[in-house]
Design a protein around this motif. Sequence first.
Motif, PDB file in Angstrom:
ATOM      1  N   HIS A  24      41.870  23.266  48.208  1.00  0.00           N
ATOM      2  CA  HIS A  24      42.630  22.740  49.352  1.00  0.00           C
ATOM      3  C   HIS A  24      42.489  23.707  50.516  1.00  0.00           C
ATOM      4  O   HIS A  24      41.816  24.746  50.396  1.00  0.00           O
TER       5      HIS A  24
ATOM      6  N   THR B 114      40.711  18.564  48.844  1.00  0.00           N
ATOM      7  CA  THR B 114      41.633  17.665  49.536  1.00  0.00           C
ATOM      8  C   THR B 114      42.447  18.458  50.549  1.00  0.00           C
ATOM      9  O   THR B 114      42.459  19.693  50.517  1.00  0.00           O
TER      10      THR B 114
ATOM     11  N   ASP C  88      46.236  19.009  51.771  1.00  0.00           N
ATOM     12  CA  ASP C  88      47.604  18.694  51.329  1.00  0.00           C
ATOM     13  C   ASP C  88      48.640  19.734  51.742  1.00  0.00           C
ATOM     14  O   ASP C  88      49.693  19.403  52.272  1.00  0.00           O
TER      15      ASP C  88
ATOM     16  N   PHE D 124      38.326  14.951  50.522  1.00  0.00           N
ATOM     17  CA  PHE D 124      39.131  13.801  50.930  1.00  0.00           C
ATOM     18  C   PHE D 124      39.836  14.210  52.219  1.00  0.00           C
ATOM     19  O   PHE D 124      40.850  14.913  52.202  1.00  0.00           O
TER      20      PHE D 124
ATOM     21  N   ASP E 247      41.316   9.780  54.689  1.00  0.00           N
ATOM     22  CA  ASP E 247      40.734   9.208  53.470  1.00  0.00           C
ATOM     23  C   ASP E 247      41.848   8.565  52.625  1.00  0.00           C
ATOM     24  O   ASP E 247      42.893   9.184  52.403  1.00  0.00           O
TER      25      ASP E 247
ATOM     26  N   ARG F 247      43.236  10.669  49.765  1.00  0.00           N
ATOM     27  CA  ARG F 247      43.816  11.987  50.013  1.00  0.00           C
ATOM     28  C   ARG F 247      45.227  12.081  49.411  1.00  0.00           C
ATOM     29  O   ARG F 247      45.910  11.074  49.256  1.00  0.00           O
TER      30      ARG F 247
ATOM     31  N   SER G 170      50.582  11.056  47.157  1.00  0.00           N
ATOM     32  CA  SER G 170      49.218  10.726  47.597  1.00  0.00           C
ATOM     33  C   SER G 170      49.281   9.455  48.432  1.00  0.00           C
ATOM     34  O   SER G 170      50.288   8.736  48.410  1.00  0.00           O
TER      35      SER G 170
END
Length: 466
Positions: free
Chosen positions: A35, A62, A64, A104, A108, A111, A379
Amino acid sequence: MTARTMFEKVWTAHEVVPETSDTPAVLYIDLHLIHEVTSPQAFAMLGASGLTVRRPDRTLATLDHSTPTTSDQIFGKVPIRVDAAAKQVEKLEKNAAAFGVELFGMRDARRGIVHVISPELGATQPGMTIVCGDSHTSTHGAFGALAFGIGSTEVGHVFATQCLLQRKPKTFAVNVEGRLAPGVTAKDLILAIIGRIGVSGGTGYVLEYRGATIEALSMEERMTICNMSIEAGARAGMIAPDDTTFAYLAGRPRAPKDSAWDTAVASWRALASDPGALFDASVDIDASALEPMITYGTNPGMVVAINAAIPNKADDPVDKKALDYMGFHGGESMLGKPVDVVFIGSCTNGRLEDLQAAARILRGRTVAKGVHLLIVPGSQQVKREAEAAGLADIFKAAGADWRESGCSMCLGMNGDTVGAGQYAVSTSNRNFEGRQGVGARTLLASPYTAAASAVFGKISDPRPLL
Ligand code: SF4
């Protein structure tokens, strides 16, 4: 052949070089999740050494930790408001492109929080070794994977070699029997386990959660349990894969297909600890005796049943410091204490079943005046499912703030923070000083308890509302 634990089987299958008294083992890593917060330094190390990512096909990125959760910053033309977050997002986008890692990105549809999306995709599978630069990587142990958090330097090592130097942990059986009472959840169970063995009770061990109670849990509940293994000090937590696991994984985009699926399930079934396998430590928990739990202090082990009083440990300097920070006193009841903020989300309790639990309480009710109820799906997929099921409408009608996915107020890096001195009932996993904002006072609880506390504006037992 000697009976082996599940941990032993997964460890041995990934041991490239066994440990010696002088050197740690070299362990092969099947899946590396990354991440935006713990990867920039590791990518910089690679670049400076002229190295590449050895297995981009086993690396998944990803956004986040510091990403915004308001729709305008994700989908609108509004720039990310937190400067540091904007830089981290941009950096990961550039690094992923430069090193050929799948990312992602912000818009996306796949994601979300790293520990939510990988199981959702079927990328997390039994018997794997999984690492990520985040402590709560232990979540993936719910599938019978050996999964643990690593530091930024180790992220660089895995990038370069797909291996990790590791000392072999010991094994700890957490035997749980008895049916959870209505209103008592997997979150309450793991908080009770941590309360029982303490925040360093699992240090040096991999926990294996076992017994009829664990077998009866859904995969989402099992993820909640394994997620907080690290809060007991453990290296990881694991649950044996079974038909519940296979039913969850079947048909997911990255799960094996056709004959590969049958082969995989056969090998996954063999992962469970053998009858008679010996563990280095164990504890027995009676789940039927548990009540909804809530923390009163500044670590997850400072926890009581919701109807109980705060323990009186005036002689314990750690407890005294925690109570001073929280503005609480030993002997006081937890019920009825005022609440300013309620956060429902995170990789502990941001999945669909958690939102369904919150909706059960919030349906037809409203959030108390002056309370900010923030609900953040784990998510974008969870968000879509919650909206399709009408949960988001229930939340909005109740007066909750419904957002895009991300870590959000679990750690407050994206600007979603709790004010100094404010009390937040949170479904996340850490109640350390300042975790949700400078001076913020965090009380960890289940989605039921969090939602009930939002409705009444004070710490409340959710059971009368169910
Ligand atoms: S929700 Fe919290 S614990 Fe989970 S990955 Fe994000 S920051 Fe880490």
